[in-house]
Motif scaffolding. Structure first.
Motif, PDB file in Angstrom:
ATOM      1  N   ASN A  19       0.867  -1.183   0.000  1.00  0.00           N
ATOM      2  CA  ASN A  19       0.000   0.000   0.000  1.00  0.00           C
ATOM      3  C   ASN A  19       0.908   1.239   0.000  1.00  0.00           C
ATOM      4  O   ASN A  19       2.106   1.136   0.279  1.00  0.00           O
ATOM      5  N   PRO A  20       0.366   2.404  -0.347  1.00  0.00           N
ATOM      6  CA  PRO A  20       1.212   3.603  -0.429  1.00  0.00           C
ATOM      7  C   PRO A  20       1.953   3.955   0.858  1.00  0.00           C
ATOM      8  O   PRO A  20       3.107   4.381   0.811  1.00  0.00           O
ATOM      9  N   THR A  21       1.327   3.761   2.021  1.00  0.00           N
ATOM     10  CA  THR A  21       1.985   4.086   3.282  1.00  0.00           C
ATOM     11  C   THR A  21       3.168   3.150   3.524  1.00  0.00           C
ATOM     12  O   THR A  21       4.256   3.589   3.917  1.00  0.00           O
ATOM     13  N   SER A  22       2.982   1.852   3.260  1.00  0.00           N
ATOM     14  CA  SER A  22       4.066   0.877   3.414  1.00  0.00           C
ATOM     15  C   SER A  22       5.220   1.186   2.474  1.00  0.00           C
ATOM     16  O   SER A  22       6.391   1.091   2.849  1.00  0.00           O
ATOM     17  N   GLN A  23       4.903   1.538   1.246  1.00  0.00           N
ATOM     18  CA  GLN A  23       5.941   1.854   0.263  1.00  0.00           C
ATOM     19  C   GLN A  23       6.728   3.088   0.683  1.00  0.00           C
ATOM     20  O   GLN A  23       7.952   3.138   0.531  1.00  0.00           O
ATOM     21  N   ASP A  24       6.046   4.071   1.242  1.00  0.00           N
ATOM     22  CA  ASP A  24       6.703   5.275   1.741  1.00  0.00           C
ATOM     23  C   ASP A  24       7.640   4.919   2.908  1.00  0.00           C
ATOM     24  O   ASP A  24       8.753   5.439   3.004  1.00  0.00           O
ATOM     25  N   PHE A  25       7.188   4.020   3.792  1.00  0.00           N
ATOM     26  CA  PHE A  25       8.022   3.568   4.901  1.00  0.00           C
ATOM     27  C   PHE A  25       9.254   2.829   4.382  1.00  0.00           C
ATOM     28  O   PHE A  25      10.375   3.064   4.840  1.00  0.00           O
ATOM     29  N   ALA A  26       9.069   1.949   3.415  1.00  0.00           N
ATOM     30  CA  ALA A  26      10.183   1.171   2.848  1.00  0.00           C
ATOM     31  C   ALA A  26      11.264   2.089   2.275  1.00  0.00           C
ATOM     32  O   ALA A  26      12.454   1.776   2.350  1.00  0.00           O
ATOM     33  N   ALA A  27      10.860   3.236   1.745  1.00  0.00           N
ATOM     34  CA  ALA A  27      11.822   4.188   1.167  1.00  0.00           C
ATOM     35  C   ALA A  27      12.737   4.793   2.237  1.00  0.00           C
ATOM     36  O   ALA A  27      13.807   5.310   1.911  1.00  0.00           O
ATOM     37  N   LEU A  28      12.343   4.717   3.523  1.00  0.00           N
ATOM     38  CA  LEU A  28      13.166   5.253   4.618  1.00  0.00           C
ATOM     39  C   LEU A  28      14.238   4.262   5.085  1.00  0.00           C
ATOM     40  O   LEU A  28      15.145   4.635   5.826  1.00  0.00           O
ATOM     41  N   LEU A  29      14.103   3.006   4.707  1.00  0.00           N
ATOM     42  CA  LEU A  29      14.978   1.951   5.218  1.00  0.00           C
ATOM     43  C   LEU A  29      16.343   1.962   4.572  1.00  0.00           C
ATOM     44  O   LEU A  29      16.460   2.333   3.406  1.00  0.00           O
ATOM     45  N   PRO A  30      17.382   1.572   5.304  1.00  0.00           N
ATOM     46  CA  PRO A  30      17.373   1.047   6.667  1.00  0.00           C
ATOM     47  C   PRO A  30      17.223   2.159   7.700  1.00  0.00           C
ATOM     48  O   PRO A  30      17.643   3.290   7.480  1.00  0.00           O
ATOM     49  N   LEU A  31      16.649   1.796   8.835  1.00  0.00           N
ATOM     50  CA  LEU A  31      16.430   2.722   9.947  1.00  0.00           C
ATOM     51  C   LEU A  31      16.880   2.094  11.255  1.00  0.00           C
ATOM     52  O   LEU A  31      16.663   0.893  11.465  1.00  0.00           O
ATOM     53  N   THR A  32      17.461   2.893  12.120  1.00  0.00           N
ATOM     54  CA  THR A  32      17.709   2.479  13.496  1.00  0.00           C
ATOM     55  C   THR A  32      16.837   3.371  14.362  1.00  0.00           C
ATOM     56  O   THR A  32      16.921   4.608  14.275  1.00  0.00           O
ATOM     57  N   LEU A  33      15.971   2.747  15.160  1.00  0.00           N
ATOM     58  CA  LEU A  33      15.005   3.474  15.974  1.00  0.00           C
ATOM     59  C   LEU A  33      15.030   2.982  17.412  1.00  0.00           C
ATOM     60  O   LEU A  33      15.298   1.808  17.664  1.00  0.00           O
ATOM     61  N   THR A  34      14.708   3.874  18.335  1.00  0.00           N
ATOM     62  CA  THR A  34      14.444   3.475  19.708  1.00  0.00           C
ATOM     63  C   THR A  34      12.940   3.406  19.859  1.00  0.00           C
ATOM     64  O   THR A  34      12.243   4.410  19.708  1.00  0.00           O
ATOM     65  N   LEU A  35      12.440   2.199  20.109  1.00  0.00           N
ATOM     66  CA  LEU A  35      11.006   1.993  20.308  1.00  0.00           C
ATOM     67  C   LEU A  35      10.733   2.018  21.808  1.00  0.00           C
ATOM     68  O   LEU A  35      11.315   1.247  22.562  1.00  0.00           O
ATOM     69  N   ARG A  36       9.873   2.925  22.221  1.00  0.00           N
ATOM     70  CA  ARG A  36       9.532   3.018  23.644  1.00  0.00           C
ATOM     71  C   ARG A  36       8.132   2.440  23.859  1.00  0.00           C
ATOM     72  O   ARG A  36       7.298   2.457  22.956  1.00  0.00           O
ATOM     73  N   ASP A  37       7.920   1.943  25.054  1.00  0.00           N
ATOM     74  CA  ASP A  37       6.638   1.323  25.364  1.00  0.00           C
ATOM     75  C   ASP A  37       5.546   2.378  25.479  1.00  0.00           C
ATOM     76  O   ASP A  37       5.765   3.464  26.016  1.00  0.00           O
ATOM     77  N   TYR A  38       4.380   2.043  24.958  1.00  0.00           N
ATOM     78  CA  TYR A  38       3.228   2.925  25.060  1.00  0.00           C
ATOM     79  C   TYR A  38       2.023   2.086  25.474  1.00  0.00           C
ATOM     80  O   TYR A  38       1.669   1.111  24.794  1.00  0.00           O
ATOM     81  N   ASN A  39       1.440   2.433  26.588  1.00  0.00           N
ATOM     82  CA  ASN A  39       0.195   1.834  27.047  1.00  0.00           C
ATOM     83  C   ASN A  39       0.291   0.321  27.306  1.00  0.00           C
ATOM     84  O   ASN A  39      -0.704  -0.384  27.226  1.00  0.00           O
ATOM     85  N   ARG A  40       1.503  -0.173  27.530  1.00  0.00           N
ATOM     86  CA  ARG A  40       1.721  -1.608  27.759  1.00  0.00           C
ATOM     87  C   ARG A  40       1.070  -2.472  26.679  1.00  0.00           C
ATOM     88  O   ARG A  40       0.628  -3.581  26.933  1.00  0.00           O
TER      89      ARG A  40
END
Length: 119
Positions: A19-40
């Motif tokens: 889908n267009p959103t996924s394709q847009d995300f793929a264009a950012l890769l590779p990515l290193t991110l810090t994922l923080r917990d939200y709402n358990r």
């Protein structure tokens, strides 16, 4: 598209939807991110640019393993527990193995990249 997500010494596998959103995300890769917990329930991280919401539904009810984009905040959200419908949530992919690596309330550093094709 297949993704490889490295979290410490663990490797998680995922797929991105077509889908267009996924394709847009793929264009950012590779990515290193810090994922923080939200709402358990999920791990979240801001992205360095907003993704397109072209042709996206108004919202989505997330399930364990869903890789999503939350358009109102512009962040990536990876669900390790089911969640109710949220306006602005867009499904972009699914964890296919290793979701248990995210079942912690601690922040985690991940490297996300497209899986290279094997010859």
């Amino acid at each position: 598209m297949k993704l490889k997500i490295q979290i410490g010494d663990k490797q998680v596998e995922a797929v991105l939807y077509n889908n267009p959103t996924s394709q847009d995300f793929a264009a950012l890769l590779p990515l290193t991110l810090t994922l923080r917990d939200y709402n358990r329930t999920e791990k979240v991280s801001d992205l360095n640019k907003r993704l397109t919401i072209q042709n996206a539904p108004n919202g989505y009810a997330a399930f364990v393993g869903d890789l999503t984009y939350y358009a109102p905040w512009g962040n990536l959200a990876l669900f390790y527990k089911n969640y109710t419908y949220a306006t602005g949530l867009i499904s972009i992919g699914k964890i296919t193995s290793g979701i248990e690596a995210f079942s912690t309330q601690d922040a985690v550093v991940v490297k996300i990249e497209l899986e290279k094709k094997q010859l």
